[in-house]
Design a protein around this motif. Sequence first.
Motif, mmCIF file in Angstrom:
data_model
loop_
_atom_site.group_PDB
_atom_site.id
_atom_site.type_symbol
_atom_site.label_atom_id
_atom_site.label_comp_id
_atom_site.label_asym_id
_atom_site.label_seq_id
_atom_site.Cartn_x
_atom_site.Cartn_y
_atom_site.Cartn_z
ATOM 1 N N ASP A 138 0.833 -1.207 0.000
ATOM 2 C CA ASP A 138 0.000 0.000 0.000
ATOM 3 C C ASP A 138 0.866 1.255 0.000
ATOM 4 O O ASP A 138 0.589 2.223 -0.725
ATOM 5 N N PHE A 139 1.898 1.246 0.835
ATOM 6 C CA PHE A 139 2.802 2.392 0.930
ATOM 7 C C PHE A 139 3.437 2.698 -0.418
ATOM 8 O O PHE A 139 3.494 3.858 -0.855
ATOM 9 N N ARG A 140 3.902 1.667 -1.101
ATOM 10 C CA ARG A 140 4.536 1.861 -2.396
ATOM 11 C C ARG A 140 3.522 2.314 -3.455
ATOM 12 O O ARG A 140 3.818 3.169 -4.289
ATOM 13 N N ALA A 141 2.318 1.738 -3.410
ATOM 14 C CA ALA A 141 1.312 2.050 -4.428
ATOM 15 C C ALA A 141 0.877 3.506 -4.362
ATOM 16 O O ALA A 141 0.563 4.115 -5.387
ATOM 17 N N ARG A 142 0.845 4.064 -3.160
ATOM 18 C CA ARG A 142 0.443 5.469 -3.013
ATOM 19 C C ARG A 142 1.436 6.420 -3.668
ATOM 20 O O ARG A 142 1.113 7.577 -3.911
ATOM 21 N N ARG A 143 2.640 5.960 -3.913
ATOM 22 C CA ARG A 143 3.720 6.806 -4.424
ATOM 23 C C ARG A 143 4.156 6.348 -5.808
ATOM 24 O O ARG A 143 5.342 6.284 -6.117
#
Length: 264
Positions: A138-143
């Motif tokens: 999720d953290f990576r997908a937001r960026r």
Amino acid sequence: MNRPLVSVVMPSLDQRPFVERTLESILSQRGDFDLELVVQDGGSTDGTLEVLEHHRDRISLVVERDAGQADAVNRALSRARGEIVGWVNSDDLLRPGAIQAAVEAFRAFPGALWLHGRCDIIDEQDRIIRRPVAAYKDFRARRHRLGRLLVENYVSQMTVFWRRSLLDRVGLLDPSLRYTFDYDLWLRFARVAPPLWLDRTLAAFRWHVSSKSGSAFEAQFAEDWEVFVRHAPPGRWLRVRKRMRTAQILAVYRILRALRPPVR
């Protein structure tokens, strides 16, 4: 988009323990859309077909031999009629409200061509596991940036919905790939347009010992490198980053495999 037809395609082969739950998670979706569930079964022999036949009046079912999962998905996609399309494997789940959330997002952002969202990781009994792994994705997908997607695949396949026009533009899955045909498709999508990120849980990925991610992740990441080379621009630094990140992810997978309790 007043009341769009949404097609969900589902490849199927010998997933009797899970397929009923998968079907229910899709067919129970409600909202201001029409739903088409397109199932392509490769000739299951474990009782899966009996489950599918029980739902035949609610699904579009074809049973025929195929050349692997990517080919099965392509056959289903070729039959899908919806202007919005998603893909769920026969052991995974859609979360309640997932399709309505996708429809609302496409209405709110008419320029968006594809989207994805958060994804739970579950075990054979539908219990949520590996929360840190899901949180990291999720953290990576937001960026999102194309370069970051080249370094690692943080898109959870079962959460992705796209406009049919985008698939018409980039083409179907590459059936020569065994593990990373979805990653190859996301990179082709991303070259046309960035994804829209929905910060809500749209689906659940089932990790179990017989799944590809559970049983053959070393082979999966070897093929992941081949897909990266297809799409990566010239330059050494991106390749170094890719090698380093893959090594880190493999180390985590090996630790998780070692920590998994024995099946009883």
